[in-house]
Design an enzyme around this catalytic site. Structure first.
Site, PDB file in Angstrom:
ATOM      1  NE  ARG A 142     -16.873  91.426 -13.613  1.00 22.63           N
ATOM      2  CZ  ARG A 142     -18.382  91.058 -12.902  1.00 22.63           C
ATOM      3  NH1 ARG A 142     -19.223  91.192 -13.487  1.00 22.63           N
ATOM      4  NH2 ARG A 142     -18.188  90.736 -11.639  1.00 22.63           N
ATOM      5  CD  GLU A 225     -29.097  87.808 -15.226  1.00 22.49           C
ATOM      6  OE1 GLU A 225     -28.071  87.611 -16.099  1.00 22.49           O
ATOM      7  OE2 GLU A 225     -29.015  87.197 -13.982  1.00 22.49           O
ATOM      8  CB  SER A 241     -27.232  92.720 -10.433  1.00 24.44           C
ATOM      9  OG  SER A 241     -26.227  91.771  -9.903  1.00 24.44           O
ATOM     10  CG  LEU A 242     -26.376  91.247  -5.438  1.00 28.74           C
ATOM     11  CD1 LEU A 242     -25.210  90.930  -4.351  1.00 28.74           C
ATOM     12  CD2 LEU A 242     -27.155  90.011  -5.559  1.00 28.74           C
TER      13      LEU A 242
END
Length: 381
Positions: A142, A225, A241-242
């Protein structure tokens, strides 16, 4: 999830309040100050609690282009930092390469799955550019793809995601949410390329927390977060992150349950109309996007610290001070890390050190970094 929470007898939802400051007695967090109303109707209320859990999200809205909701402006991180909490890895901010550039705030997302299906990045001349930058072209990490797009835009070019050949007529069926976002902007991705730009997407840093979600302040936990467990390193892998939220949400709940005796809030005030906190100032979002985004250098970071310092010195608004604290932590930590790693790229220090180290700092540390750099700069002018 909101509906399930509303139905749960053990949960009391209080809307219409805006949290602005942690309450501390001795060294322990014992509640939170929140306000409601505006003008003459404004009230400040102390909610006392045996345990405080921050789940306030990230800080993407401190940047001019973000995929985050505008409420994600680092206020939870700022509140914890202003109370003295230890903050971890604040310099690591991830930018999604392909937000749909149609002027919406927040920007809708053109998912990475499109590139996984074969969609390619082109400039406004129809030329691909990722093949000359990385062996995996559009499927590079990314940060590499985001910086490549950023450099094209800075050079004066426009960038598009071309899905016509790879996905074509199947777009509405395979990617209905992205298709709807495009069509809302009068863009048919089956016929024309999608305009894209990098956008602030995820903050790997946050309130330093341990395996139970405990912060450095007794009585304060953090999850999601706004926390930094170290799980994401310098460059989060999509969707981790989930999983982190689910696992650490359960761990925090278990830890609080095991630490405290049963009980609940008492004497709660009636919920007032929803309170809208002030939006991040344009000057702050502009400075963060210009100097603390995809490509950083010492001069730009110091300039951003000057902007943040002026905001702190001229504002008494608690929400803005919380935002400024979050921005200062990101900027000061980026200035202190003289290497490039993951989501943090220094054009004046492009190499990555062989040994990676985490950042742990307080707001007082960030203040010292700012003072050591901003004051000499002012003296030299």
């Amino acid at each position: 999830m909101a509906a399930r929470a509303g139905e749960a007898a053990c949960i009391t939802l209080l809307e219409g309040f805006h949290a602005i400051e942690l309450a501390i007695e001795g060294t322990r967090v014992t509640g939170i100050f929140a306000r409601s109303g505006i003008g003459h109707d404004a009230r400040l209320i102390l909610f006392r609690a045996r345990a405080m859990i921050l789940a306030t999200g990230g800080l993407g809205a401190l940047y001019a282009i973000t995929t985050n909701p505008l409420e994600a402006r680092g206020e939870g991180l700022g509140m914890a930092a202003r109370a003295g909490a230890l903050i971890a890895d604040p310099e690591f901010v991830q930018f999604h390469p392909t937000a749909i550039a149609v002027g919406r705030d927040p920007a809708p997302l053109a998912t990475e799955a499109l590139r996984g299906e074969g969609a390619v990045l082109i400039d406004d001349r129809g030329m691909r550019f990722m093949t000359a930058i990385h062996k995996d072209a559009e499927l590079a990490p990314r940060d590499i793809v985001a910086r490549a797009i950023h450099r094209q835009i800075v050079s004066g070019r426009k960038v598009f995601l071309d899905c016509r050949s790879a996905i074509g007529a199947q777009f509405p069926h395979h990617f209905p949410a992205v298709y709807a976002a495009c069509m809302a902007a009068a863009i048919d991705p089956t016929l024309v390329p999608i305009p894209v730009a990098p956008a602030a997407h995820y903050h790997m840093g946050g309130v330093a927390s341990d395996v139970h979600g405990r912060s450095s302040l007794p009585g304060l936990w953090a999850v999601g977060e706004c926390a930094s467990t170290g799980l994401h390193g310098a460059n989060r892998l999509a969707s981790n992150s989930l999983l982190e939220g689910l696992i650490f949400g359960a761990r925090v709940a278990d830890d609080v349950r095991g630490t405290l005796k049963a009980g609940g809030l008492r004497g709660l005030p009636p919920a007032p109309p929803r309170f809208a906190s002030p939006a991040p100032p344009h000057v702050l979002r502009a400075a963060m996007s210009r100097d603390v985004a995809l490509e950083r250098n010492a001069g730009g970071l110091v300039a951003a610290l000057e902007v943040i310092g002026r905001l702190e010195n001229t504002s008494t608004e608690p929400a803005l001070l919380n935002m400024a604290a979050a921005a200062k932590l990101v900027t000061a930590a980026a200035l202190a890390r003289q290497e490039s790693r993951g989501g943090h790229w220094r054009s004046d220090f492009p190499k990555t050190e062989k040994t990676g180290t985490r950042t742990f700092m307080t707001l007082a540390d960030a203040d010292r970094i700012a003072a050591n750099h901003v004051l000499p700069r002012r003296a030299s002018k």
